[in-house]
Each structure stands twice: as C-alpha cells, then as structure tokens.
Design an enzyme around this catalytic site. Sequence first.
Site, PDB file in Angstrom:
ATOM      1  N   SER A  11       0.664  -1.058  -0.144  1.00 60.70           N
ATOM      2  CA  SER A  11       0.151  -0.064  -0.129  1.00 60.70           C
ATOM      3  C   SER A  11       0.820   1.249   0.016  1.00 60.70           C
ATOM      4  O   SER A  11       0.244   2.339  -0.204  1.00 60.70           O
ATOM      5  CB  SER A  11      -1.102   0.004   1.162  1.00 60.70           C
ATOM      6  N   SER A  12       2.163   1.271   0.564  1.00 67.75           N
ATOM      7  CA  SER A  12       2.908   2.405   0.348  1.00 67.75           C
ATOM      8  C   SER A  12       4.326   1.829   0.511  1.00 67.75           C
ATOM      9  O   SER A  12       4.934   0.946   0.636  1.00 67.75           O
ATOM     10  CB  SER A  12       2.477   3.166   1.772  1.00 67.75           C
ATOM     11  N   GLY A  13       5.395   2.946   0.536  1.00 73.94           N
ATOM     12  CA  GLY A  13       6.698   2.825   0.883  1.00 73.94           C
ATOM     13  C   GLY A  13       7.401   1.785   0.193  1.00 73.94           C
ATOM     14  O   GLY A  13       7.359   1.567  -1.090  1.00 73.94           O
ATOM     15  N   ASP A  53      -4.059  -9.751   4.474  1.00 69.61           N
ATOM     16  CA  ASP A  53      -3.497  -9.258   5.756  1.00 69.61           C
ATOM     17  C   ASP A  53      -2.747 -10.230   6.211  1.00 69.61           C
ATOM     18  O   ASP A  53      -3.044 -11.614   6.045  1.00 69.61           O
ATOM     19  CB  ASP A  53      -4.689  -9.021   6.751  1.00 69.61           C
ATOM     20  N   SER A 131      14.019  -7.034   6.724  1.00 69.85           N
ATOM     21  CA  SER A 131      14.365  -6.754   8.203  1.00 69.85           C
ATOM     22  C   SER A 131      14.974  -5.203   8.229  1.00 69.85           C
ATOM     23  O   SER A 131      14.104  -4.379   7.810  1.00 69.85           O
ATOM     24  CB  SER A 131      15.559  -7.658   8.658  1.00 69.85           C
ATOM     25  N   TYR A 145      10.303  -3.530  18.839  1.00 69.06           N
ATOM     26  CA  TYR A 145      10.601  -3.871  17.202  1.00 69.06           C
ATOM     27  C   TYR A 145      11.821  -4.371  17.048  1.00 69.06           C
ATOM     28  O   TYR A 145      11.741  -5.399  16.159  1.00 69.06           O
ATOM     29  CB  TYR A 145      10.642  -2.420  16.970  1.00 69.06           C
ATOM     30  N   SER A 148      11.479  -8.385  17.262  1.00 64.20           N
ATOM     31  CA  SER A 148      10.622  -8.626  16.023  1.00 64.20           C
ATOM     32  C   SER A 148      11.689  -8.934  14.872  1.00 64.20           C
ATOM     33  O   SER A 148      11.613  -9.925  14.243  1.00 64.20           O
ATOM     34  CB  SER A 148       9.291  -7.947  15.830  1.00 64.20           C
ATOM     35  N   LYS A 149      12.384  -7.962  14.776  1.00 58.46           N
ATOM     36  CA  LYS A 149      13.242  -8.080  13.467  1.00 58.46           C
ATOM     37  C   LYS A 149      14.503  -9.027  14.158  1.00 58.46           C
ATOM     38  O   LYS A 149      14.896  -9.716  13.114  1.00 58.46           O
ATOM     39  CB  LYS A 149      13.884  -6.659  13.367  1.00 58.46           C
ATOM     40  N   THR A 180       9.426   6.685   4.396  1.00 57.15           N
ATOM     41  CA  THR A 180       8.216   6.236   3.911  1.00 57.15           C
ATOM     42  C   THR A 180       7.392   6.629   5.009  1.00 57.15           C
ATOM     43  O   THR A 180       7.578   7.369   5.839  1.00 57.15           O
ATOM     44  CB  THR A 180       8.069   4.784   3.981  1.00 57.15           C
TER      45      THR A 180
HETATM   46  N1  LIG Z   1      11.095   3.031   6.805  1.00 54.92           N
HETATM   47  C1  LIG Z   1      12.014   2.662   7.605  1.00 54.92           C
HETATM   48  O1  LIG Z   1      12.777   3.611   8.048  1.00 54.92           O
HETATM   49  C2  LIG Z   1      12.439   1.329   7.656  1.00 54.92           C
HETATM   50  C3  LIG Z   1      13.907   0.994   8.091  1.00 54.92           C
HETATM   51  C4  LIG Z   1      14.051  -0.290   8.039  1.00 54.92           C
HETATM   52  C5  LIG Z   1      13.087  -1.491   7.970  1.00 54.92           C
HETATM   53  N2  LIG Z   1      11.714  -1.201   7.472  1.00 54.92           N
HETATM   54  C6  LIG Z   1      10.914  -2.017   7.263  1.00 54.92           C
HETATM   55  O2  LIG Z   1      10.434  -2.169   5.878  1.00 54.92           O
HETATM   56  C7  LIG Z   1       8.999  -2.615   5.919  1.00 54.92           C
HETATM   57  C8  LIG Z   1       8.238  -1.715   5.245  1.00 54.92           C
HETATM   58  O3  LIG Z   1       8.227  -0.507   5.546  1.00 54.92           O
HETATM   59  P1  LIG Z   1       7.814   0.935   5.120  1.00 54.92           P
HETATM   60  O4  LIG Z   1       9.140   1.780   5.492  1.00 54.92           O
HETATM   61  O5  LIG Z   1       7.787   0.864   3.544  1.00 54.92           O
HETATM   62  O6  LIG Z   1       6.512   1.407   5.588  1.00 54.92           O
HETATM   63  P2  LIG Z   1       5.244   1.867   5.392  1.00 54.92           P
HETATM   64  O7  LIG Z   1       5.454   2.822   4.213  1.00 54.92           O
HETATM   65  O8  LIG Z   1       4.496   2.184   6.737  1.00 54.92           O
HETATM   66  O9  LIG Z   1       4.764   0.414   4.721  1.00 54.92           O
HETATM   67  C9  LIG Z   1       4.302  -0.720   5.711  1.00 54.92           C
HETATM   68  C10 LIG Z   1       3.458  -1.638   4.826  1.00 54.92           C
HETATM   69  O10 LIG Z   1       3.131  -2.862   5.776  1.00 54.92           O
HETATM   70  C11 LIG Z   1       1.819  -2.946   5.776  1.00 54.92           C
HETATM   71  N3  LIG Z   1       1.130  -3.703   6.736  1.00 54.92           N
HETATM   72  C12 LIG Z   1       1.331  -3.222   8.108  1.00 54.92           C
HETATM   73  N4  LIG Z   1       0.472  -4.397   8.654  1.00 54.92           N
HETATM   74  C13 LIG Z   1       0.113  -5.236   7.817  1.00 54.92           C
HETATM   75  C14 LIG Z   1      -0.679  -6.510   7.801  1.00 54.92           C
HETATM   76  N5  LIG Z   1      -1.128  -6.773   8.934  1.00 54.92           N
HETATM   77  N6  LIG Z   1      -0.923  -7.170   6.668  1.00 54.92           N
HETATM   78  C15 LIG Z   1      -0.342  -6.636   5.467  1.00 54.92           C
HETATM   79  N7  LIG Z   1       0.304  -5.457   5.567  1.00 54.92           N
HETATM   80  C16 LIG Z   1       0.648  -4.978   6.404  1.00 54.92           C
HETATM   81  C17 LIG Z   1       1.025  -1.454   5.486  1.00 54.92           C
HETATM   82  O11 LIG Z   1      -0.108  -1.561   5.288  1.00 54.92           O
HETATM   83  P3  LIG Z   1      -1.286  -0.607   5.597  1.00 54.92           P
HETATM   84  O12 LIG Z   1      -1.243   0.550   4.824  1.00 54.92           O
HETATM   85  O13 LIG Z   1      -2.360  -1.460   5.499  1.00 54.92           O
HETATM   86  O14 LIG Z   1      -1.256  -0.316   7.051  1.00 54.92           O
HETATM   87  C18 LIG Z   1       2.074  -1.041   4.477  1.00 54.92           C
HETATM   88  O15 LIG Z   1       1.926  -1.408   3.318  1.00 54.92           O
HETATM   89  C19 LIG Z   1       8.627  -3.053   7.017  1.00 54.92           C
HETATM   90  O16 LIG Z   1       8.971  -4.257   7.319  1.00 54.92           O
HETATM   91  C20 LIG Z   1       9.856  -2.291   8.179  1.00 54.92           C
HETATM   92  O17 LIG Z   1      10.007  -2.698   9.390  1.00 54.92           O
HETATM   93  C21 LIG Z   1      11.504   0.112   7.443  1.00 54.92           C
END
Ligand SMILES: NC(=O)c1ccc[n+]([C@@H]2O[C@H](COP(=O)([O-])OP(=O)(O)OC[C@H]3O[C@@H](n4cnc5c(N)ncnc54)[C@H](OP(=O)(O)O)[C@@H]3O)[C@@H](O)[C@H]2O)c1
Length: 280
Positions: A11-13, A53, A131, A145, A148-149, A180
């Site tokens: 959905s995003s990011g 989900d 991760s 968090y 979990s990771k 994101t």
């Molecule tokens: N951004 C950072 O700084 C960062 C750094 C290191 C790692 N990460 C990792 O990167 C991954 C993606 O994060 P992002 O940065 O792209 O953040 P984001 O834009 O908030 O995207 C997170 C995504 O996970 C989805 N999600 C949450 N709960 C869910 C569920 N129960 N079932 C299916 N989808 C679900 C969200 O969907 P909804 O819109 O429906 O909530 C959204 O599409 C995550 O695993 C995060 O831990 C992020």
Amino acid sequence: MTETVLITGCSSGIGRETAHCFLEDGWEVYATARNPADIQSLGDAGANVATLDVTDEDDAERVVERIVDEEGRIDCLVNNAGYAQLGPVEDVTTESVESQFEVNVFGPHRLLREVLPHMRDRRTGTVVNVSSVSGRLATPGMGVYNGSKFAMEGISDALRPEVSEYGIDVVLVEPGPVDTAFAERASDEVEGLERSDAYETLYSVLDDTEAVGGGGPGAVAPRRVAETILDAANLTDPAARYPVGQVAKVAMLGRFVPAKLRDKFYRLALSLVAKNPLGD
Ligand SMILES: NC(=O)c1ccc[n+]([C@@H]2O[C@H](COP(=O)([O-])OP(=O)(O)OC[C@H]3O[C@@H](n4cnc5c(N)ncnc54)[C@H](OP(=O)(O)O)[C@@H]3O)[C@@H](O)[C@H]2O)c1
C-alpha cells in the site's frame, strides 16, 4: 517463462516501490495489501492485486493458491509488510508485543510455510525478508521492534541452510532509515502508549518523528531498498544480508562494540538529550 513475485505490504513505501521495480524488470507481480483500494494504482500499472493481511492464515493460503493456479510458479516471496512498535519496553503492553510479532514475525513465517512447498517442488526460488538495521543492533526505545526483527534474522539464518539443498535462497535486506510512512505509524504507536513517568528523556526522543527514522538525516528513498530487493531476486547466488544506506552500514559496526560500552554510550547520549532537549 516470466518469473513471478509475491510482495506483502504494497500500500505504501518500500512495498509499493518494490512492486514497481519488479514490474519494470518484466516480472509477473502479485502486489498485496490489507485494503485492495490502496493498491489499485499498481493494478493499473500491470500488477495482479490481491487482499492479504499477513496476520490472516486464510488470506495467505488463498493468495498463494491463486498464484500457483494462475502462474504455476512462485519464484520470489518478498516479506515486506511490517511496522514498528516503539516505546520503553516496560510501557508496551504484552498485547502490543503480540501484535508486533503477529505482523513482523508470524506473518512472514505464515507466508513462508505456504510458499516453500512450491519452491521445493520446482527446486528454485528466493525468499527476501525485509528486516532492518534494528534487526542487528538494539537501541533504547525500540526494544519490541528490535525483538521482532532479531527474530526474523534468526529464523532466516536457520532457514537458509535448511532450504539451500532445494535451490532456494534466503536473503535479509536491512535498511537504515527510509523515507516512507513508517515513522508516522511508529509515532502513532508511541502516542497510544500509557506512559509511566519513568522514561521522560526517552519519550522526548521518541516524540521527535525524525529521530525514529523516516525522513530524518541519512534516510534513503524507498526506491533504493526496492532495487536491492530486485537485485537479490535476480542473482543466482545472493548474499545472506544486504544493509541499505550509510546509516545502516555505520550502525551495524556498533555490534562489534562490547555491550557494556554500548550501554554507556546510550546513557551518555540520553543524558545529553536531557540537558539539551531535541528541538530546542
Ligand atoms: N522506513 C524505515 O525507516 C524502515 C527501516 C528499516 C526497515 N523497514 C521495514 O520495511 C518494511 C516496510 O516499511 P515501510 O518503510 O515501507 O513503511 P510503510 O510505508 O508504513 O509500509 C508498511 C506496509 O506494511 C503494511 N502492513 C502493516 N501491517 C500489515 C498487515 N497486518 N498485513 C499486511 N500488510 C501490513 C502496511 O499496510 P497498511 O497501509 O494496510 O497499514 C504498509 O503497506 C517494514 O517491514 C519495516 O519494518 C523500514
């Protein structure tokens, strides 16, 4: 034949960008999200869209069955969906810890269990688990968090040699901060905590969205992470882990600092924040 990828959390990011990257590279893309309306634009761009989900066993089963029916193959699974339950460990309820692990750990495991039998049958495939640097280095305010990771990292390290004889690769992608919606969601989780009065300085850091990731200093664009995921999927012999961005690469070095010394550093950093609050 065209290779097929299943991506969660589109959905995003990072998930959305990853879907675009694989589409541009000619893959058959199954982009999934909790709310299908959020990924309609990916459908318009040529992806197959599905509701998933990651906490729902039936969703995982149905989507994987559909892909196998329609394509006869799943070449790559990208476990991307996730969020950060931040907060001092004591202030996070056990229920919130369970929710964190439901999405970040049990979700990816659920999908693995659905996808691996098909990859084993075809004796090929790549699992990319998204991760974080937080899966390698724990920091105050991020314990749940981190947990979990770290769990995702441990499961991936054990899985890799288990499935290598079936021609399946397991890759960890470990970004530092990425620009994101992640930080806003993390801030919402912090706002929802029932705060004890024990961790005021830590809260002053957590209340600063930029300090918890996202668009802060050193953050990379989600495209950068997406390209790393695509590269890993395309390689015949990918590395076990790919840190993404300078912050991730430098922070990883913190693992080699003795724990007691690292603790001292964190305490010093927090005491400096207490004297000079962020934003002042
Ligand atoms: N951004 C950072 O700084 C960062 C750094 C290191 C790692 N990460 C990792 O990167 C991954 C993606 O994060 P992002 O940065 O792209 O953040 P984001 O834009 O908030 O995207 C997170 C995504 O996970 C989805 N999600 C949450 N709960 C869910 C569920 N129960 N079932 C299916 N989808 C679900 C969200 O969907 P909804 O819109 O429906 O909530 C959204 O599409 C995550 O695993 C995060 O831990 C992020």
